[in-house]
Design an enzyme around this catalytic site. Sequence first.
Site, PDB file in Angstrom:
ATOM      1  N   GLY C 150      25.002 -50.454   6.888  1.00  0.00           N
ATOM      2  CA  GLY C 150      24.156 -51.370   6.152  1.00  0.00           C
ATOM      3  C   GLY C 150      24.852 -52.704   5.935  1.00  0.00           C
ATOM      4  O   GLY C 150      26.084 -52.798   6.015  1.00  0.00           O
ATOM      5  N   CYS C 151      24.066 -53.730   5.640  1.00  0.00           N
ATOM      6  CA  CYS C 151      24.637 -55.069   5.504  1.00  0.00           C
ATOM      7  C   CYS C 151      25.529 -55.173   4.264  1.00  0.00           C
ATOM      8  O   CYS C 151      26.667 -55.630   4.345  1.00  0.00           O
ATOM      9  CB  CYS C 151      23.526 -56.116   5.470  1.00  0.00           C
ATOM     10  SG  CYS C 151      22.209 -55.772   4.287  1.00  0.00           S
ATOM     11  N   TYR C 152      25.016 -54.722   3.127  1.00  0.00           N
ATOM     12  CA  TYR C 152      25.846 -54.789   1.915  1.00  0.00           C
ATOM     13  C   TYR C 152      27.102 -53.937   2.053  1.00  0.00           C
ATOM     14  O   TYR C 152      28.206 -54.391   1.716  1.00  0.00           O
ATOM     15  CB  TYR C 152      25.044 -54.329   0.694  1.00  0.00           C
ATOM     16  CG  TYR C 152      24.017 -55.299   0.180  1.00  0.00           C
ATOM     17  CD1 TYR C 152      24.371 -56.588  -0.239  1.00  0.00           C
ATOM     18  CD2 TYR C 152      22.677 -54.947   0.077  1.00  0.00           C
ATOM     19  CE1 TYR C 152      23.418 -57.465  -0.738  1.00  0.00           C
ATOM     20  CE2 TYR C 152      21.718 -55.826  -0.424  1.00  0.00           C
ATOM     21  CZ  TYR C 152      22.095 -57.078  -0.830  1.00  0.00           C
ATOM     22  OH  TYR C 152      21.154 -57.950  -1.333  1.00  0.00           O
ATOM     23  N   THR C 154      28.768 -53.138   4.632  1.00  0.00           N
ATOM     24  CA  THR C 154      29.730 -53.809   5.500  1.00  0.00           C
ATOM     25  C   THR C 154      30.548 -54.822   4.723  1.00  0.00           C
ATOM     26  O   THR C 154      31.783 -54.870   4.813  1.00  0.00           O
ATOM     27  CB  THR C 154      28.990 -54.510   6.652  1.00  0.00           C
ATOM     28  OG1 THR C 154      28.309 -53.523   7.424  1.00  0.00           O
ATOM     29  CG2 THR C 154      29.954 -55.283   7.540  1.00  0.00           C
ATOM     30  N   SER C 155      29.849 -55.645   3.936  1.00  0.00           N
ATOM     31  CA  SER C 155      30.562 -56.714   3.231  1.00  0.00           C
ATOM     32  C   SER C 155      31.467 -56.167   2.138  1.00  0.00           C
ATOM     33  O   SER C 155      32.532 -56.721   1.867  1.00  0.00           O
ATOM     34  CB  SER C 155      29.559 -57.721   2.648  1.00  0.00           C
ATOM     35  OG  SER C 155      28.943 -57.220   1.489  1.00  0.00           O
TER      36      SER C 155
END
Lengths: 347, 347, 347, 347
Positions: C150-152, C154-155
């Site tokens: 997921g994008c979050y 990953t960050s």
Amino acid sequence: MAEFKVTVIGGSGYTGIELIRILLSHPAVRLSAVSSSQYTGQAVSSVFASLAGRSDLTFVGHDDPSLSREVDLIFTAVPHQKAMARVPSLLEGGRKVIDLSADFRFDDAALYAQWYQDHTAPELLAEAVYGLPELYRDRIKAARLVANPGCYPTSVILALAPLLTAGVVFPGNIIADSKSGVTGAGRKADVDLSFCEVNDSIKAYAVATHRHTPEIEQEISKLAGAPVTVSFTPHLTPMSRGILSTVYANMTGQSTTDELLGVMAEFYADAPFVQVLPAGRLPRTQDVRGTNFCHLGAVADPRTNRAVVVSAIDNLCRGASGMAVANMNLMLGLEETTGLMDVALAP
Amino acid sequence: MAEFKVTVIGGSGYTGIELIRILLSHPAVRLSAVSSSQYTGQAVSSVFASLAGRSDLTFVGHDDPSLSREVDLIFTAVPHQKAMARVPSLLEGGRKVIDLSADFRFDDAALYAQWYQDHTAPELLAEAVYGLPELYRDRIKAARLVANPGCYPTSVILALAPLLTAGVVFPGNIIADSKSGVTGAGRKADVDLSFCEVNDSIKAYAVATHRHTPEIEQEISKLAGAPVTVSFTPHLTPMSRGILSTVYANMTGQSTTDELLGVMAEFYADAPFVQVLPAGRLPRTQDVRGTNFCHLGAVADPRTNRAVVVSAIDNLCRGASGMAVANMNLMLGLEETTGLMDVALAP
Amino acid sequence: MAEFKVTVIGGSGYTGIELIRILLSHPAVRLSAVSSSQYTGQAVSSVFASLAGRSDLTFVGHDDPSLSREVDLIFTAVPHQKAMARVPSLLEGGRKVIDLSADFRFDDAALYAQWYQDHTAPELLAEAVYGLPELYRDRIKAARLVANPGCYPTSVILALAPLLTAGVVFPGNIIADSKSGVTGAGRKADVDLSFCEVNDSIKAYAVATHRHTPEIEQEISKLAGAPVTVSFTPHLTPMSRGILSTVYANMTGQSTTDELLGVMAEFYADAPFVQVLPAGRLPRTQDVRGTNFCHLGAVADPRTNRAVVVSAIDNLCRGASGMAVANMNLMLGLEETTGLMDVALAP
Amino acid sequence: MAEFKVTVIGGSGYTGIELIRILLSHPAVRLSAVSSSQYTGQAVSSVFASLAGRSDLTFVGHDDPSLSREVDLIFTAVPHQKAMARVPSLLEGGRKVIDLSADFRFDDAALYAQWYQDHTAPELLAEAVYGLPELYRDRIKAARLVANPGCYPTSVILALAPLLTAGVVFPGNIIADSKSGVTGAGRKADVDLSFCEVNDSIKAYAVATHRHTPEIEQEISKLAGAPVTVSFTPHLTPMSRGILSTVYANMTGQSTTDELLGVMAEFYADAPFVQVLPAGRLPRTQDVRGTNFCHLGAVADPRTNRAVVVSAIDNLCRGASGMAVANMNLMLGLEETTGLMDVALAP
């Protein structure tokens, strides 16, 4: 100050919430009912958190009797076609009405039919007053039904009125290139209006076919004293509020910038909401944000012998709900500026 | 593929960093030096974090010999006036030069003097090729000095070239209303360019006086075969990149939208970077973001017998650095599209 | 370079179009088919004008045989639940699959069921590799099924991995405050995502309940060697792309900023897509726009003995489609960075 | 209503123009003079076009006697250090003063010296009242000198005050993650604040070192009854106005979301400018734009036993000039809300 009671039919669109915003701070009227088909029964402040703690109103249905009973004036902010279905009965009930749709803006039912659909209340067109106070202040004061102008027409007509009236520009070859904020498209679920499709981008739309074109032409033809066509192009601009219209017209003589501005300033000498900026300054939409003001600038171009007039308004306020409240003020015998003199929210 | 060595004089403005961005991914050239007076001695990636880990270059001074020694081609991206002071010596040193300033765009030193200042290298004007590949591809291939077009002129000329060349529109009464992203104003400390002054607002500027006007007129006059004046109005739009130009011209006959689009598509049949959109579609700047493409749309308005052409480009890429790289490709004998076929970053 | 054939199932969302954008420029693979239920039969370039003239693909239906026949690898970019319904048959057909949904990210079907719904292909969970190359590069190279993160997560995981692995921060009391661009919400018609509701405003959402929370916790628990809970708060930020995560963790010792950055730099010494910025610099999402890079910054706060790590990614690229292409590269035996080294589009 | 005369020293920054905006519509005070060193002698409306036709004021110099002669109250909106140089003489002249700088916000001159510089008027610190009406309403009414709170502290203290006071959360391990609009950085020429550097991007800054940190800690320590440190991280967000603070604190018991909201609602029962939103709703900065309101939301997270409180204010209005006017109202014996009840400009 005497208190008047007003209501809004169709209060959950962007013009609706803007009407509510203005009316809640208005010193001489009380907003007593607001309707919404989508949100019937819900607290206005639960739909619009900007009203949290500011209003106890609950949306009623469009047919709720509280909308018209013992009310001094009714704003109809429903889509065109629905407006002309509703307004006649409100007038018959003895109410004054300001309609924010396009339904009563045209003098000619045939012209309306050509751009919209058949008109179902054509008998009211002659009576309805086009609600642009700068042109029709006295008629508005006496009106029972005011057709509140469109946002784009407001910005274009205010730019052109002085120069056309004074004969300083030709009525032919007029171009109006307008840039609007996204609230102009209304409050709706639409991929094309989603943030990512609009942000950091600009586009033209409805080129040569936008329905505000005949409205502009109707009014500037009257000012020019002859039928005028105009090329009108709207653009969707990555901002929430504001219309900037850049209007091009060929000059009949060789006016200077100062002369153009002089004609404009004189034309609007008694208009409390129009500011003609000095030579060298051009309007920004930011400087009228949240207000009923129109800022105007102009440049005479001796190379092309053309006048370029730039107008800036807030499309929701001056282009819709603020102007409606100014019309309300006039119809109720109040000062035109009552409740409308807040300073722009800039930046 | 053979490798060429290129350098950038003036690499710390927005066009400079855009040149670096494109050149670092270019498969056939190597960027060997970049200069900046402001940042001399600093790592490029310490000034522009977008290059962190992507480039070991350090800004040299504008007079550093590495900028011209054993180099195939030099981009000069310094302000006008500084460019014409520098370019002659670069050419004398045997280098090919692409100048991104206005200094070599004019055929006529007197016209340049009228809008800018006296020209200090007028002897080069006849030789310099106006770097718009769609009009001058063959001359660019053979050029020693290319004057990279201005961003606004690119967007307006590409919109008008087909219709004027084909005689479909009159050369008189042309209006070009352009909306630019803020990178067009350059990278500088200026209150008027600060976020809060620009955000959620739009304004016109330099009405009837913008220096790109004579550049537009020079090129479209050649296409029309007669002197043409144009009303050109730039607008500062709340977006980082992009120019949308809406161009109005009176039609000589009664062309339809399909006919206009047909003329445009034929004119650009061999132009790899121009896309004529089908009828009913209009360009958005977002769809060309970060690319060298120009999207064109058109509408014929039978009511006013006027053609409205809309063009969208990325002002930094197609309007400056991308076009410079396309010109470089042609001058170095590469395919025009080499290193320039990335898909737009949308949304 | 050998050419591989890949396809995308679900190519009309924002991650789909981003996959298409990247794959069209990829030197070693050919995108041979893309599906969309909404746009079946329409040219991809007619739906996404950014592809005008760049692709001849037409959207096929989700069941079109061209999506899996003689294909080396398939991206599934459909919503969760639909993904796990489709992936098993693709694997049985002998294809490698990268799934961009959440369906195969969890080790534990019960945890998935708790935050999403019952899992219909739990037998694949043990095999699926969590596609974060910085943690699982070797396993990804050998994988048949990769679950794209997921994008979050990953960050947040990239921000925490070095410090947790090194034992420099405690696994308790971790806060991850993330700010996302609006593309993260997908391409859809939704009033809450419309320009005017998002522009010039910011809000938190899904506080303490966002489904990316257990995904973050699963991965950082492995790194910490013990079960970790995290307070994760996503925010909707008025920008199109980008996630900035600000992550707070209590330090076990009294590390300095330089020591934190040293640990991070060492951890990512072989990670081509992670840039640890020098002390005194903090990431901006703009500097990674359109790229697969992650920029990291950190500050040790001696007053609170807390480490603050800030990570910036492009949610669509590094947070979804770019990372998927990096995973594809690894699974196909290509260099991880192939086709992914474009410089960020800044500004 | 009695009329008071007030002046503004330092009226050309963003807090200055916001003060002017509010005061021009205030029913009980008259703004009689405004100073600016940069614009001395220029009409206020020529510098700020939003005031065109709305004000006849001309900027005077900072030492102009009209600023203090026969004036009821003076706002000082000059930078810190300059404020403490000026305020003592104004007080000696018998004027009430509201200072918008940081100079009088600290109880302890040593703490001020540690984060700013040596204090030149330490004798006034004990007298100056921290101008947060929700905490110090009665003292403000009686004050001669009010130190108007910082924007970030306002948003963080209002979020924390009820829960800390009630003992519902621990004073340790508090994190305040704040996202500010760009007006918070002031009106100035600075590349880092230019549109293109800020647009479509977000970044953290001054991590662990922002000068608002000790101000937050001073006030929440008093509420907690013990010294508290807080991790405070400000972020520059691509919007003009607004601060959203997301505040994390560990709960002492196992409160539910409803219980947290109940504590907050009770604490602010008499605070006209604080709205505690119902469970399930979270604040957006847009909903308080242009107002003195603070919207609060909260979520109890049983997984981490942490409270997450979110506050939204307009940094220029509630975070500076609106709060200053509320303080003025109290100091002049007016209703706290006078002239401050406009509805938010949303969208």
